[in-house]
Design a protein around this motif. Structure first.
Motif, PDB file in Angstrom:
ATOM      1  N   SER A 285       0.619  -1.336   0.074  1.00 36.07           N
ATOM      2  CA  SER A 285       0.149  -0.170  -0.007  1.00 36.07           C
ATOM      3  C   SER A 285       0.997   1.400   0.022  1.00 36.07           C
ATOM      4  O   SER A 285       2.018   1.523   0.701  1.00 36.07           O
ATOM      5  CB  SER A 285      -1.113   0.114   1.357  1.00 36.07           C
ATOM      6  N   GLN A 286       0.420   2.230  -0.766  1.00 32.61           N
ATOM      7  CA  GLN A 286       1.088   3.588  -0.912  1.00 32.61           C
ATOM      8  C   GLN A 286       0.347   4.585  -0.173  1.00 32.61           C
ATOM      9  O   GLN A 286       0.686   5.478   0.224  1.00 32.61           O
ATOM     10  CB  GLN A 286       1.492   3.830  -2.221  1.00 32.61           C
ATOM     11  N   PHE A 287      -1.058   4.316  -0.232  1.00 31.14           N
ATOM     12  CA  PHE A 287      -1.928   5.534   0.143  1.00 31.14           C
ATOM     13  C   PHE A 287      -3.029   5.207   1.243  1.00 31.14           C
ATOM     14  O   PHE A 287      -3.273   3.668   1.080  1.00 31.14           O
ATOM     15  CB  PHE A 287      -2.654   6.147  -1.048  1.00 31.14           C
ATOM     16  N   VAL A 288      -3.531   5.778   2.021  1.00 32.60           N
ATOM     17  CA  VAL A 288      -4.479   5.576   2.703  1.00 32.60           C
ATOM     18  C   VAL A 288      -5.712   6.743   2.118  1.00 32.60           C
ATOM     19  O   VAL A 288      -5.297   7.822   1.820  1.00 32.60           O
ATOM     20  CB  VAL A 288      -4.464   5.831   4.250  1.00 32.60           C
ATOM     21  N   PHE A 289      -6.957   5.999   1.738  1.00 32.24           N
ATOM     22  CA  PHE A 289      -7.899   7.008   1.044  1.00 32.24           C
ATOM     23  C   PHE A 289      -9.213   6.989   1.681  1.00 32.24           C
ATOM     24  O   PHE A 289      -9.696   5.959   2.152  1.00 32.24           O
ATOM     25  CB  PHE A 289      -7.554   7.224  -0.395  1.00 32.24           C
ATOM     26  N   ILE A 290     -10.108   8.006   1.572  1.00 28.78           N
ATOM     27  CA  ILE A 290     -11.250   8.022   1.866  1.00 28.78           C
ATOM     28  C   ILE A 290     -12.122   7.902   0.737  1.00 28.78           C
ATOM     29  O   ILE A 290     -12.055   8.309  -0.239  1.00 28.78           O
ATOM     30  CB  ILE A 290     -11.821   8.989   2.903  1.00 28.78           C
ATOM     31  N   SER A 291     -13.555   7.263   0.850  1.00 26.58           N
ATOM     32  CA  SER A 291     -14.794   7.488  -0.044  1.00 26.58           C
ATOM     33  C   SER A 291     -15.342   8.677   0.353  1.00 26.58           C
ATOM     34  O   SER A 291     -16.321   8.441   1.020  1.00 26.58           O
ATOM     35  CB  SER A 291     -15.428   5.918  -0.106  1.00 26.58           C
ATOM     36  N   ILE A 292     -15.079   9.662  -0.521  1.00 29.61           N
ATOM     37  CA  ILE A 292     -15.723  10.958  -0.007  1.00 29.61           C
ATOM     38  C   ILE A 292     -17.249  10.771   0.182  1.00 29.61           C
ATOM     39  O   ILE A 292     -17.859  10.131  -0.774  1.00 29.61           O
ATOM     40  CB  ILE A 292     -15.599  12.029  -0.909  1.00 29.61           C
ATOM     41  N   PRO A 293     -17.775  10.955   1.196  1.00 30.02           N
ATOM     42  CA  PRO A 293     -19.536  10.823   1.587  1.00 30.02           C
ATOM     43  C   PRO A 293     -20.062  11.809   0.628  1.00 30.02           C
ATOM     44  O   PRO A 293     -19.521  12.986   0.480  1.00 30.02           O
ATOM     45  CB  PRO A 293     -19.564  10.814   2.880  1.00 30.02           C
ATOM     46  N   ALA A 294     -21.261  11.365   0.396  1.00 30.47           N
ATOM     47  CA  ALA A 294     -22.237  12.336  -0.328  1.00 30.47           C
ATOM     48  C   ALA A 294     -22.342  13.421   0.826  1.00 30.47           C
ATOM     49  O   ALA A 294     -22.469  13.010   1.706  1.00 30.47           O
ATOM     50  CB  ALA A 294     -23.665  11.752  -0.624  1.00 30.47           C
ATOM     51  N   GLY A 295     -22.587  14.574   0.146  1.00 31.11           N
ATOM     52  CA  GLY A 295     -22.970  15.626   0.993  1.00 31.11           C
ATOM     53  C   GLY A 295     -21.813  16.334   1.740  1.00 31.11           C
ATOM     54  O   GLY A 295     -22.008  17.309   2.331  1.00 31.11           O
ATOM     55  N   TYR A 296     -20.556  16.114   1.004  1.00 40.05           N
ATOM     56  CA  TYR A 296     -19.180  16.799   1.541  1.00 40.05           C
ATOM     57  C   TYR A 296     -18.617  17.039   0.425  1.00 40.05           C
ATOM     58  O   TYR A 296     -18.441  16.485  -0.703  1.00 40.05           O
ATOM     59  CB  TYR A 296     -18.428  15.975   2.491  1.00 40.05           C
ATOM     60  N   SER A 297     -17.850  17.991   0.509  1.00 39.17           N
ATOM     61  CA  SER A 297     -17.039  18.999  -0.544  1.00 39.17           C
ATOM     62  C   SER A 297     -16.153  17.925  -1.076  1.00 39.17           C
ATOM     63  O   SER A 297     -15.440  17.220  -0.403  1.00 39.17           O
ATOM     64  CB  SER A 297     -16.596  20.264  -0.238  1.00 39.17           C
ATOM     65  N   ILE A 298     -15.725  18.197  -2.195  1.00 43.49           N
ATOM     66  CA  ILE A 298     -14.511  17.571  -3.053  1.00 43.49           C
ATOM     67  C   ILE A 298     -13.463  18.508  -2.982  1.00 43.49           C
ATOM     68  O   ILE A 298     -13.459  19.648  -3.573  1.00 43.49           O
ATOM     69  CB  ILE A 298     -14.824  17.301  -4.399  1.00 43.49           C
TER      70      ILE A 298
END
Length: 500
Positions: A86-99
């Motif tokens: 693994s190189q990264f930890v990432f989130i699955s941006i939830p609906a209702g929150y800014s990109i």
């Protein structure tokens, strides 16, 4: 035969209530690895952190390292043992929150895992959107594929202003873009120009890895996206807008020989996707972005051709994972536009390209204008159109008068580039409807004029017109004073052209 001509000949263009697997099971066969193919140490560390909104923890946010998929607890915290690769930890941006955006204009949803210590802490602060993203839009740029400075300048001077005008017309607080692979054409020094174009659109872009984005000097597929990941982060990930779950995959698998590759989704990605989708309710709408189409009818049009680089070899396993959902597959790669209804719940969108036929003129090989896809999402439902660069939104087909198609003397012809089986087309003489347009498999006359033969186009002589399934014929009488072509898309929008 040079490599590009061979490329064309072979492919026609290479073509919360849900439980997660226990860590021991999810990482079986991964954590025991200590070195990669170059002999570098691969170290598993404990990844910990918290997802917050205005300082308060947010529960049930999906977090991953590309191998494990977990959710934050009631306090917004998470912890898991990362895979050595693994190189990264990432989130699955939830609906209702800014990109959020990086400095290069691309989406920021990841952090690089620090392997110097036993624990690597990662904190993500989210910002709620001011207006609901239940309704939102996205734009798909397939194959900008810039190889020369003048092509990069054309991207900046033509594609960007056109995209800006489209974004303004959409008049939406929630628009994102997707670079659907082949962002550049092997020339990594031009990535700065591509990033400049993305920045100028003013919207966050998610990036997809394409075959021409690869590090060709690498000896294996595992290392081929090194430059790409340095700029844009993970090669595969997910995010959410409104009621829709979005997934990005890398389906370009290099075989370590010259520029050769196959369309293939690795087991790492399929295993990750299986965990990711386990948290998505069945019946939801899922949109998957990938560079190489999962399927194309090119080989029905050219049955003598064979290629493993034109579509995804192990696509049935992707289809199986998507079977419980209403899914749309978005791709580019082919430099033609093709929509395929694979089944009632699975739709393939293969986009015409930003660069057309490799920046050799205003159209792709099939006559589709250089352009991009525009999508509106209302709840779980998608609608879309294809936007030709420099053309009005209403331009959705091109009419050729009698005898302008050399293969169909006596006929008029129409190219409806974004056609699928739910579109209709009719022709009228002096206001009187005479019949339906008749679909044929044929080349586009303008493409034949601009691309056919060893001397055309001047810029890239290996480009040739290609057969397409979205050409139509009709035969009006010579006495008609006005000919009208009327085309209606699957959403009930009607486009009309009158020829005197």
């Amino acid at each position: 035969m040079n490599s590009r001509r061979k490329f064309l000949k072979n492919v026609a263009l290479t073509a919360g209530a849900v439980s997660i697997l226990p860590l021991q099971e999810a990482t079986a066969g991964i954590l025991n690895s200590t070195t990669n193919e170059s002999g570098d140490e691969l170290k598993s560390v404990r990844v910990t952190g918290k997802v917050t909104v205005h300082g308060k923890g947010l529960a049930q946010v999906v977090v991953s390292d590309g191998y494990q998929v977990v959710q934050t607890d009631a306090a917004g915290s998470y912890s898991f043992q990362s895979a050595p690769q693994s190189q990264f930890v990432f989130i699955s941006i939830p609906a209702g929150y800014s990109i959020e955006k990086q400095a290069n204009g691309s989406a920021l949803f990841f952090q690089k895992i620090q392997k110097q210590k036993q624990t690597s802490p990662h904190f993500f602060a989210l910002e709620p959107v001011k207006e609901s993203d239940y309704k939102h839009h996205f734009i798909v740029w397939a194959d900008p594929q810039i190889q020369k400075e003048e092509e990069a300048e054309q991207l900046l001077s033509e594609t960007v202003p056109d995209t800006l005008a489209t974004v303004k017309q959409l008049n939406s607080p929630h628009v994102f873009g997707v670079g659907c692979g082949d962002l550049i054409w092997d020339q990594h020094q031009l990535s700065a120009k591509y990033n400049q174009a993305v920045q100028q659109t003013g919207i966050p872009f998610f990036q997809v890895f394409g075959n021409h984005d690869a590090d060709l000097e690498q000896r294996s597929d595992e290392k081929s996206a090194s430059t790409f990941t340095t700029m844009y982060g993970p090669q595969y990930y997910s995010f959410n807008r409104g009621l829709v779950h979005y997934v990005v995959l890398n389906d370009v698998f290099f075989i370590g020989k010259d520029k050769e590759y196959i369309g293939y989704i690795t087991e790492n990605q399929l295993a990750w996707l299986e965990q990711d989708l386990a948290l998505v309710p069945h019946g939801s709408t899922v949109v998957v972005f990938q560079h190489i189409p999962s399927f194309t009818r090119h080989f029905e049009r050219y049955p003598a051709e064979k290629s493993l680089g034109a579509m995804v070899s192990n696509r049935k396993h992707l289809y199986n994972l998507l079977a419980p959902y209403h899914a749309h597959l978005m791709s580019g790669h082919t430099h033609f536009n093709e929509n395929i209804i694979l089944n009632d719940n699975l739709y393939e969108h293969c986009h015409g390209t930003v660069c057309g036929a490799w920046w050799s003129g205003p159209i792709c090989q099939d006559g589709t204008p250089s352009g991009y896809g525009v999508y509106e999402v209302n709840g779980a439902a998608l609608s879309w159109y294809y936007k030709g660069i420099g053309l009005p939104k209403e331009t959705q087909f091109r009419v050729y008068k009698k005898d302008e198609h050399p293969d169909f003397p006596g006929n008029w012809s129409v190219n409806i580039w974004n056609w699928d089986e739910h579109w209709t087309g009719v022709w009228l003489e002096d206001g009187v409807e005479k019949g339906a347009l008749v679909r044929v498999r044929a080349k586009d006359p303008l493409s034949m004029q601009l691309h056919e033969g060893p001397k055309l186009p001047v810029k890239r002589k290996w480009v040739e017109p290609g057969l397409t399934d979205h050409m139509f014929l009709f035969c009006p009488s010579d006495q008609a004073k006005n000919i009208t072509v009327m085309v209606t898309d699957r959403f009930g929008n009607t486009y009309t052209e009158v020829i005197t």
